[in-house]
Design an enzyme around this catalytic site. Structure first.
Site, PDB file in Angstrom:
ATOM      1  N   LYS A 106       0.825  -1.226   0.000  1.00  0.00           N
ATOM      2  CA  LYS A 106       0.000   0.000   0.000  1.00  0.00           C
ATOM      3  C   LYS A 106       0.848   1.259   0.000  1.00  0.00           C
ATOM      4  CE  LYS A 106       0.204  -1.561   4.464  1.00  0.00           C
ATOM      5  NZ  LYS A 106       0.060  -2.905   4.955  1.00  0.00           N
ATOM      6  N   ASP A 202      -1.111   3.668   8.233  1.00  0.00           N
ATOM      7  CA  ASP A 202      -1.420   2.513   7.390  1.00  0.00           C
ATOM      8  C   ASP A 202      -2.781   2.712   6.718  1.00  0.00           C
ATOM      9  OD1 ASP A 202      -1.081  -0.512   6.728  1.00  0.00           O
ATOM     10  OD2 ASP A 202      -3.034  -0.389   7.708  1.00  0.00           O
ATOM     11  N   LYS A 206      -4.037   3.288   2.525  1.00  0.00           N
ATOM     12  CA  LYS A 206      -5.098   2.530   1.863  1.00  0.00           C
ATOM     13  C   LYS A 206      -6.199   3.465   1.376  1.00  0.00           C
ATOM     14  CE  LYS A 206      -4.010  -1.516   4.689  1.00  0.00           C
ATOM     15  NZ  LYS A 206      -4.286  -2.179   5.983  1.00  0.00           N
ATOM     16  N   GLY A 303      -3.272 -10.966   7.456  1.00  0.00           N
ATOM     17  CA  GLY A 303      -3.030 -12.381   7.676  1.00  0.00           C
ATOM     18  C   GLY A 303      -2.502 -13.009   6.398  1.00  0.00           C
TER      19      GLY A 303
END
Lengths: 432, 432
Positions: A106, A202, A206, A303
């Site tokens: 990202k 973060d 995005k 994940g």
């Protein structure tokens, strides 16, 4: 062999391992459904001696990025190093060498997406980055395919699992920020240095990508008003709860009258908003389109395997665009050839409501009968009795443990034969 | 003009009108993003005199289906008549004439999907039906693109908006089934003859399509164990609520050990399951993949525009496969050329927490100051005072009506200058 897709992978951290494992698990299904034989042929790994807890043939590893970027056999380069550089330069080099690129990065796309996209266009290769936003949730693909016919006026997302986990735990267990952060770090939901997550950086990366996609507007992540969750106290969370809100770290962008506003910040959301109930490490993206109206996607935003799922989806998408084995694409959806047996008697928990005569021993008769059929009872409730046709009757509610449908039917047919049973009023499956 | 996509539409009921309107609204965006100039050139309408409440040039109408199925100019036929026949025969005829087909017809696809898919393959044209399952929710596209790299073990859906509306209203307002059904019919959420909805047949058609997609297994809708909602009483709903469940008409399929079980039936779901909070006419589809894990899609499963959005998405998907204007497809996602202004001072409701000296008149000073800045107060809460540095202080919580971020900042800077204000502890945006 033009349906053999050779992939070179840069990086073998969590997402790299997840991608490799997801392909191992599902290679045959992908081949079967699309005709593509996808193979990860080479992996950049500068510490090949390090045990990464995954069984990968040593000969796939190379410490030299050139052996991937310059290998004419490799169709697609998957960049999973993270960070802006050298990731951007590696992707640019792959594109210049005629390779399509998939990335989960990202930060690099938010910073250099325009540059890389133009470079890809110039070199007639493809660039995909579904995994960069909301992990396994297919938001970018949906926005650019099935939902493309919409103009969107707003997007709201829980785009960071770490902060959502922290806020959920604070709210549910009344623990304070520091305590929950430490717990999250122990469980691997937060990094040793949690700054990028808890300060909202973060999520801002995005959101910058989503804004470009949805509004066609370029905004650098550091130009998005961003506030993290470090100042959220239990006082705030408790007040919000009392007033019917959840506090979420929300990444939002809205357009109205030619103006776009955006932010990443803690936000109180009414409990009945679909995003308000997204808890723990889960992510969600909510969009409002002028045709489709409100739409929400919910799933795992991080994940190894969920992110690997998105990376593989992009690889398949590129393989299709490359025109390989496209005959499989005409109607890929409908298949009828699975060698599955139909299980007409799957077991489930059940709720049963019946009306019985209110007499001593009635409950014992029915539970004995259930026992005879090996049906266990989880809960019984008897409602206040009432008069019906000159007789005292009562409603009994049973929650039964897992039982097959037909066995349950036999047992209830028998129960109905008891002279104390007036009627079986309802049978409803229970799903935990 | 090879990017001019000519569409013939069979039927101009609700979905037909929604598709036409959605295209009118978004034609230019689609052209701009994909390069496709999509035009609905002809519409089958056997009662052209009937006022349909939509402004469509009369010359587009034809009462003769041949004028669409046999027109060599038409690339894509959109079938929106509904019902198994003659819809299936029309679609087959279009395919035989070399046209790709888009349909929203769950009954026809559930009954004849295999036949139509094989016919399309044989004639090298495409068949798409995103709108047939869960309306505007892009579940079929996602399963066959971004999520294709998964094996799925289960799918659960609220696939019928009418029944979900009825169950929600029964639960929220304690009204019984007949009363809510009548209300739903008045509001247009239920048909005059609600059988297909309330008996679960509509959901069974959709589940049959999902099973073929997810498990590759053909099962006729009438072979899916199906139970409607007509037997659900308020007693059941109230018991479920007390015990922490919601009752939903759930369409489910699960695979384990080579066996597939499926059903459409009222099901009690634990309140914390993401599907349990899907209310009223909304639909949702939950899937579990071996890589992506739990994923849920939530949105409008019916309605003219949401369904039209899915139909248009399929038309665009087919146009791309036809290889028209494919240069636009390399990196369609990222754009930075929108003529939008960045609104750095969007208005929002805010929560403000501050610590003040506990003295008479403090609250008046602050609210007067808010008034001076034209900031209205929705709610004020004062928490029990306590001792701090030898002084009695109290926590004040304000919920402020819509205000711009910078104006709020000025006001709070002024508030902090009051000698009675100890600290501004937190500012959180509130989203209704």
């Amino acid at each position: 062999m033009n349906n053999h897709i050779k992939v070179g992978m840069l990086g073998i951290g969590n997402i790299g391992k997840g991608t490799y494992l997801a392909l191992e698990m599902n290679h045959d299904k992908i081949l079967d459904t699309t005709g593509f034989d996808i193979e990860i042929v080479r992996i950049l790994n500068r510490s090949p001696e390090k045990d990464r807890g995954i069984d990968i043939p040593k000969e796939k590893y190379t410490p030299d990025v050139r052996e991937i970027l310059e290998d004419p056999e490799i169709d697609i380069v998957v960049e999973l190093i993270g960070g802006i550089e050298p990731a951007t330069e590696y992707m640019a080099e792959a594109i210049r060498n005629g390779k399509s690129v998939v990335t989960a990065n990202k930060a690099a796309i938010a910073a250099n997406g325009k540059y890389l996209a133009e470079l890809a266009q110039e070199h007639h290769v493809l660039l995909r980055f579904e995994a960069a936003v909301a992990g396994g949730i297919p938001i970018l693909t949906s926005l650019t395919t099935a939902l493309l016919s919409n103009r969107f006026s707003e997007v709201h997302g829980i785009l960071n699992g770490t902060t959502n986990y922290i806020l959920t735990q604070m709210s549910e267990y009344g623990k304070d920020y520091d305590e929950v952060l430490k717990d999250a770090q122990r469980k691997g939901f937060a990094e040793a240095d949690p700054t990028a997550d808890v300060e909202g950086l973060d999520a801002a990366n995005k959101l910058s990508i989503l804004i470009s996609l949805i509004f066609g507007m370029g905004i650098a992540p550091d130009k998005i008003p961003t506030q993290g969750i470090t100042s959220i106290g239990l006082e705030d969370i408790n007040y919000a709860k009392e007033a019917g809100y959840s506090i979420k770290l929300l990444a939002s962008a809205k357009e109205s009258d030619g103006k776009m506003s955006c932010s990443v910040e803690p936000t109180m959301l009414r409990k009945n908003h679909p995003i308000a109930s997204v808890s723990n490490e889960f992510n969600a993206v909510f969009v409002k389109g002028n045709a489709v109206d409100n739409l929400m996607f919910y799933g795992r935003g991080a994940g190894p395997l969920p992110t690997g799922s998105a990376v593989l989806g992009d690889i398949i998408g590129i393989a299709r665009k490359l025109g390989k084995a496209s005959a499989y694409d005409i109607v890929p959806q409908l298949r009828y050839d699975a060698k599955l047996e139909l299980n007409v008697d799957a077991e489930s928990k059940y709720y049963v409501r019946m009306t019985v005569a209110e007499r001593p021993g009635v409950l014992g008769k029915i539970t004995t009968l259930f026992g005879y059929y090996d049906i266990s009872v989880e809960a019984i409730q008897q409602k206040a009795p009432y008069e019906s046709n000159g007789e005292r009757v009562a409603t009994l509610i049973f929650i039964l443990f897992e039982v097959g449908r037909s066995k349950l039917k036999y047992a209830l047919d028998e129960a109905l034969k008891l002279d104390t049973t007036k009627s079986i009023d309802n049978i409803i499956r229970v799903e935990e």
